[in-house]
Design a protein around this motif. Structure first.
Motif, PDB file in Angstrom:
ATOM      1  N   LYS A   1      36.751  45.678  38.961  1.00  0.00           N
ATOM      2  CA  LYS A   1      38.045  44.988  38.815  1.00  0.00           C
ATOM      3  C   LYS A   1      38.423  44.266  40.105  1.00  0.00           C
ATOM      4  O   LYS A   1      38.914  43.142  40.089  1.00  0.00           O
ATOM      5  CB  LYS A   1      39.135  45.979  38.405  1.00  0.00           C
ATOM      6  CG  LYS A   1      40.441  45.279  38.105  1.00  0.00           C
ATOM      7  CD  LYS A   1      41.459  46.184  37.486  1.00  0.00           C
ATOM      8  CE  LYS A   1      41.394  46.146  35.975  1.00  0.00           C
ATOM      9  NZ  LYS A   1      42.519  46.822  35.331  1.00  0.00           N
TER      10      LYS A   1
ATOM     11  N   PHE B   1      53.342  39.538  37.109  1.00  0.00           N
ATOM     12  CA  PHE B   1      52.822  39.884  38.436  1.00  0.00           C
ATOM     13  C   PHE B   1      53.652  39.265  39.552  1.00  0.00           C
ATOM     14  O   PHE B   1      54.027  39.941  40.514  1.00  0.00           O
ATOM     15  CB  PHE B   1      51.358  39.438  38.575  1.00  0.00           C
ATOM     16  CG  PHE B   1      50.866  39.513  39.991  1.00  0.00           C
ATOM     17  CD1 PHE B   1      50.590  40.735  40.577  1.00  0.00           C
ATOM     18  CD2 PHE B   1      50.715  38.368  40.755  1.00  0.00           C
ATOM     19  CE1 PHE B   1      50.156  40.824  41.901  1.00  0.00           C
ATOM     20  CE2 PHE B   1      50.288  38.434  42.069  1.00  0.00           C
ATOM     21  CZ  PHE B   1      49.999  39.670  42.641  1.00  0.00           C
TER      22      PHE B   1
ATOM     23  N   VAL C   1      50.821  50.487  36.788  1.00  0.00           N
ATOM     24  CA  VAL C   1      51.202  50.312  35.375  1.00  0.00           C
ATOM     25  C   VAL C   1      50.268  51.133  34.492  1.00  0.00           C
ATOM     26  O   VAL C   1      50.715  51.819  33.570  1.00  0.00           O
ATOM     27  CB  VAL C   1      51.148  48.815  34.970  1.00  0.00           C
ATOM     28  CG1 VAL C   1      51.446  48.663  33.474  1.00  0.00           C
ATOM     29  CG2 VAL C   1      52.161  48.020  35.775  1.00  0.00           C
TER      30      VAL C   1
ATOM     31  N   ASP D   1      55.635  47.445  33.212  1.00  0.00           N
ATOM     32  CA  ASP D   1      54.833  46.240  33.011  1.00  0.00           C
ATOM     33  C   ASP D   1      55.744  45.016  33.101  1.00  0.00           C
ATOM     34  O   ASP D   1      56.757  44.949  32.418  1.00  0.00           O
ATOM     35  CB  ASP D   1      54.154  46.309  31.626  1.00  0.00           C
ATOM     36  CG  ASP D   1      53.087  45.241  31.465  1.00  0.00           C
ATOM     37  OD1 ASP D   1      52.657  44.665  32.481  1.00  0.00           O
ATOM     38  OD2 ASP D   1      52.701  44.978  30.321  1.00  0.00           O
ATOM     39  N   GLN D   2      55.415  44.090  33.955  1.00  0.00           N
ATOM     40  CA  GLN D   2      56.202  42.853  34.077  1.00  0.00           C
ATOM     41  C   GLN D   2      55.301  41.782  34.652  1.00  0.00           C
ATOM     42  O   GLN D   2      54.136  42.028  34.931  1.00  0.00           O
ATOM     43  CB  GLN D   2      57.423  43.082  34.968  1.00  0.00           C
ATOM     44  CG  GLN D   2      57.081  43.594  36.368  1.00  0.00           C
ATOM     45  CD  GLN D   2      58.305  43.699  37.274  1.00  0.00           C
ATOM     46  OE1 GLN D   2      58.964  42.707  37.547  1.00  0.00           O
ATOM     47  NE2 GLN D   2      58.619  44.914  37.704  1.00  0.00           N
TER      48      GLN D   2
ATOM     49  N   LYS E   1      45.482  42.986  26.588  1.00  0.00           N
ATOM     50  CA  LYS E   1      46.307  44.003  27.245  1.00  0.00           C
ATOM     51  C   LYS E   1      46.298  43.754  28.745  1.00  0.00           C
ATOM     52  O   LYS E   1      45.242  43.661  29.378  1.00  0.00           O
ATOM     53  CB  LYS E   1      45.742  45.391  26.938  1.00  0.00           C
ATOM     54  CG  LYS E   1      46.405  46.529  27.683  1.00  0.00           C
ATOM     55  CD  LYS E   1      47.719  46.949  27.040  1.00  0.00           C
ATOM     56  CE  LYS E   1      48.387  48.090  27.791  1.00  0.00           C
ATOM     57  NZ  LYS E   1      49.173  47.655  28.970  1.00  0.00           N
ATOM     58  N   THR E   2      47.487  43.603  29.305  1.00  0.00           N
ATOM     59  CA  THR E   2      47.582  43.364  30.751  1.00  0.00           C
ATOM     60  C   THR E   2      48.530  44.360  31.392  1.00  0.00           C
ATOM     61  O   THR E   2      49.418  44.903  30.740  1.00  0.00           O
ATOM     62  CB  THR E   2      48.111  41.941  31.058  1.00  0.00           C
ATOM     63  OG1 THR E   2      49.388  41.781  30.426  1.00  0.00           O
ATOM     64  CG2 THR E   2      47.162  40.868  30.569  1.00  0.00           C
ATOM     65  N   ASN E   3      48.330  44.591  32.663  1.00  0.00           N
ATOM     66  CA  ASN E   3      49.265  45.350  33.484  1.00  0.00           C
ATOM     67  C   ASN E   3      49.782  44.382  34.537  1.00  0.00           C
ATOM     68  O   ASN E   3      49.026  43.962  35.411  1.00  0.00           O
ATOM     69  CB  ASN E   3      48.576  46.529  34.169  1.00  0.00           C
ATOM     70  CG  ASN E   3      48.011  47.503  33.166  1.00  0.00           C
ATOM     71  OD1 ASN E   3      48.602  47.748  32.117  1.00  0.00           O
ATOM     72  ND2 ASN E   3      46.852  48.065  33.479  1.00  0.00           N
ATOM     73  N   MET E   4      51.046  44.039  34.469  1.00  0.00           N
ATOM     74  CA  MET E   4      51.630  43.034  35.369  1.00  0.00           C
ATOM     75  C   MET E   4      50.759  41.779  35.412  1.00  0.00           C
ATOM     76  O   MET E   4      50.327  41.340  36.483  1.00  0.00           O
ATOM     77  CB  MET E   4      51.812  43.610  36.771  1.00  0.00           C
ATOM     78  CG  MET E   4      52.857  44.689  36.806  1.00  0.00           C
ATOM     79  SD  MET E   4      53.737  44.743  38.333  1.00  0.00           S
ATOM     80  CE  MET E   4      54.538  46.325  38.220  1.00  0.00           C
ATOM     81  N   SER E   5      50.462  41.257  34.256  1.00  0.00           N
ATOM     82  CA  SER E   5      49.682  40.021  34.086  1.00  0.00           C
ATOM     83  C   SER E   5      48.212  40.159  34.459  1.00  0.00           C
ATOM     84  O   SER E   5      47.472  39.183  34.431  1.00  0.00           O
ATOM     85  CB  SER E   5      50.277  38.848  34.899  1.00  0.00           C
ATOM     86  OG  SER E   5      51.677  38.852  34.881  1.00  0.00           O
ATOM     87  N   ILE E   6      47.770  41.367  34.823  1.00  0.00           N
ATOM     88  CA  ILE E   6      46.383  41.568  35.231  1.00  0.00           C
ATOM     89  C   ILE E   6      45.639  42.195  34.055  1.00  0.00           C
ATOM     90  O   ILE E   6      46.091  43.223  33.539  1.00  0.00           O
ATOM     91  CB  ILE E   6      46.315  42.499  36.457  1.00  0.00           C
ATOM     92  CG1 ILE E   6      47.031  41.828  37.630  1.00  0.00           C
ATOM     93  CG2 ILE E   6      44.870  42.841  36.820  1.00  0.00           C
ATOM     94  CD1 ILE E   6      47.602  42.797  38.618  1.00  0.00           C
ATOM     95  N   PRO E   7      44.548  41.595  33.593  1.00  0.00           N
ATOM     96  CA  PRO E   7      43.869  42.162  32.430  1.00  0.00           C
ATOM     97  C   PRO E   7      43.454  43.615  32.681  1.00  0.00           C
ATOM     98  O   PRO E   7      42.916  43.925  33.742  1.00  0.00           O
ATOM     99  CB  PRO E   7      42.647  41.259  32.227  1.00  0.00           C
ATOM    100  CG  PRO E   7      42.546  40.423  33.432  1.00  0.00           C
ATOM    101  CD  PRO E   7      43.860  40.416  34.124  1.00  0.00           C
ATOM    102  N   GLU E   8      43.757  44.476  31.719  1.00  0.00           N
ATOM    103  CA  GLU E   8      43.434  45.899  31.899  1.00  0.00           C
ATOM    104  C   GLU E   8      41.918  46.091  31.965  1.00  0.00           C
ATOM    105  O   GLU E   8      41.428  46.919  32.708  1.00  0.00           O
ATOM    106  CB  GLU E   8      44.021  46.711  30.756  1.00  0.00           C
ATOM    107  CG  GLU E   8      43.914  48.191  30.972  1.00  0.00           C
ATOM    108  CD  GLU E   8      44.742  48.986  29.972  1.00  0.00           C
ATOM    109  OE1 GLU E   8      45.863  49.371  30.317  1.00  0.00           O
ATOM    110  OE2 GLU E   8      44.271  49.197  28.844  1.00  0.00           O
TER     111      GLU E   8
END
Lengths: 297, 194
Positions: A271, B149, B139, B146-147, A256-263
């Motif tokens: 973080k 980065f 996000v 979500d998109q 699970k990522t938020n804008m490619s950043i791991p949640e």
């Protein structure tokens, strides 16, 4: 140390289960020697001195109760409810072992029937189940299934009269203080943020895109290998975090990522610190880590 | 003046000179003279122009990171934080234009100077990390879509950088502050969940 002549009595009961923990236990290399240390009153598959019907009469107690599967108070075994069975045997026993994630935290059966099923002393992270008031008495050996060596460790410790130190979720610290990440052969790929190309390959890390929970999961799968040789990550499958109370999660093969950043980031790391480190590590292109280990195709 | 203050003085002087004259034309004797120290003493602080160049980008990145971190850790929605970041960036570009100029004109245009030991995100990590935290929080809070980065980062910083560039070229008819609200609104609309 107790006399070798004294054999603690052991009863193995099953709740809502797929039998996975029993089958895992059968793979313990020193199972015969372990069984020599106990008087097995009842086990659904192993040689024992009582039938299920006799066990269900609750005429006598046992020193060690091993419980496999989720707890469902209304489920019956030979006409006796699990509530009565666990109430009787856990009350008598000096040691109670929850074998596997379902017995420990409810596992997959709690996920499918959350109002009915739980573990012995927890439902997820919350105290629940028939032994919720006696959390300290239950040794939780979470895992889907439980690693046979972990069960062997706990039972041998009991047979030897050695105390088993546990964490706040009842898991033995000797087995669960490490992360599944410890001992993973892919750690260099993790350090330099090189992701795996496809499942089953030896190269690359499964954390970034393929849902690996190794850095977030308390387990020693990569220190004490399965069948002495392997682990999920060694064969190219992500760790599913099966020893944690939130197992089973959804989308086990996705991170699970938020804008490619791991949640979620590795346990114990902020973080912000993790992202700083990641950003820097990603800046390096290490040719050696981009290549196949063996050029066989 | 303490050694730290003197170092800070070199950094701000060098930034101004590089912004005015360009990186290659500006020499260490130029910087030393402007600071009021001997060239020999200058080398006690920075042993080469390339090392000074890297220290400058780290200095700017830490400055940006520190302020965006304060915004990240403050109260408010992602929308509020976008406004705060835009305001901070444009204020910085107006009051200390040499810092943004250095980033846009020297760091981004003279990559050969920064190649070794400053690869990728190494020298801009404090700033990039805070932008990552901003996007991740947005996000996770359900406010931003979500998109990828870099798509989001490029949109945000590319827009700000472009406006500062136009401002620096004296093309903008109004001061930067005039555009803050509409730019923050545009960025928010591009990033928010539908």
């Amino acid at each position: 140390m107790p006399s070798r002549l004294y054999k603690p009595t052991l009863i193995w009961l099953q709740g809502v289960t797929c039998n996975g923990n029993t089958h895992s236990f059968l793979n313990l290399p020193y199972l015969p020697q372990l069984l020599e240390r106990f008087e097995v009153l009842y086990h659904p598959l192993l040689p024992c001195t009582q039938s299920l019907a006799e066990t269900a009469h609750c005429k006598r107690g046992c020193d060690v109760l091993v419980f496999e599967g989720a707890f469902d108070p209304e489920m019956e075994r030979a006409g006796t409810t699990l509530k009565q069975l666990v109430g009787h045997y856990a009350g008598e026993a000096g040691h109670v072992i929850a074998a596997g994630s379902c017995a420990s935290f409810g596992g997959i059966f709690k996920a499918s029937a959350p109002n009915r099923n739980s573990g012995l002393a927890f439902a997820g992270e919350q105290p629940d189940g028939p032994l919720r008031g006696r959390v300290g008495k239950v040794i939780n050996l979470s895992g889907c299934p439980v690693h046979p060596e972990w069960l062997g460790y706990a039972l041998m410790s009991i047979a030897d009269g050695r105390p088993v130190a546990v964490d706040q979720l009842g898991r033995p610290t000797a087995l669960y203080r490490h992360m599944a990440h410890d001992g993973c052969l892919r750690n260099e790929y993790f350090e330099w943020k090189v992701d795996v190309e496809q499942f089953g390959r030896k190269e690359g890390c499964l954390f970034y895109e393929h849902g690996c929970r190794g850095p977030l999961t308390h387990a020693s799968c990569n220190r004490t290998l399965w069948n002495g040789v392997s682990s999920k990550m060694r064969v190219g499958t992500p760790c599913f975090g099966c020893t944690e109370p939130d197992f089973p999660r959804r989308n086990l093969f996705e991170t699970k990522t938020n804008m490619s950043i791991p949640e979620e980031v590795p346990v114990g790391v902020s973080k912000r610190a993790y992202l700083t480190m990641t950003g820097i590590a990603k800046s390096f292109k290490i040719k050696r880590l981009e290549e196949r280990l063996i050029d066989d195709d | 003046m303490s050694k730290a203050e003197r170092k800070e003085n070199i950094i701000s002087t060098a930034l101004k000179l590089f912004a005015e004259k360009g990186f290659y034309v500006t020499t260490i004797p130029d910087i030393a003279a402007k600071v009021g120290m001997s060239v020999g003493n200058f080398y006690n602080y920075f042993s080469s122009k390339d090392i000074l160049a890297k220290e400058l980008i780290l200095y700017i990145s830490e400055y940006l990171g520190k302020h965006i971190r304060e915004i990240n850790e403050g109260e408010g929605s992602a929308k509020d934080k976008i406004s705060a970041i835009v305001t901070f960036y444009f204020t910085m570009a107006t009051e200390r234009p040499e810092m943004i100029e250095y980033f846009l004109r020297i760091y981004l245009s003279n990559r050969e100077v920064f190649g070794e030991s400053c690869e990728g995100m190494v020298c801009v990590s404090p700033f990039i990390t805070e932008m990552m935290i901003f996007f991740d929080d947005g996000v996770a809070g359900g406010e931003l879509r979500d998109q990828d980065f870099f798509s989001a980062f490029g949109l945000f910083m590319g827009y700000l950088g472009g406006m500062v560039f136009l401002f620096g070229e004296k093309i903008l008819p109004e001061p930067l502050s005039h555009y803050e609200a509409s730019i923050a609104e545009n960025i928010y609309r591009a990033l928010k969940t539908v």
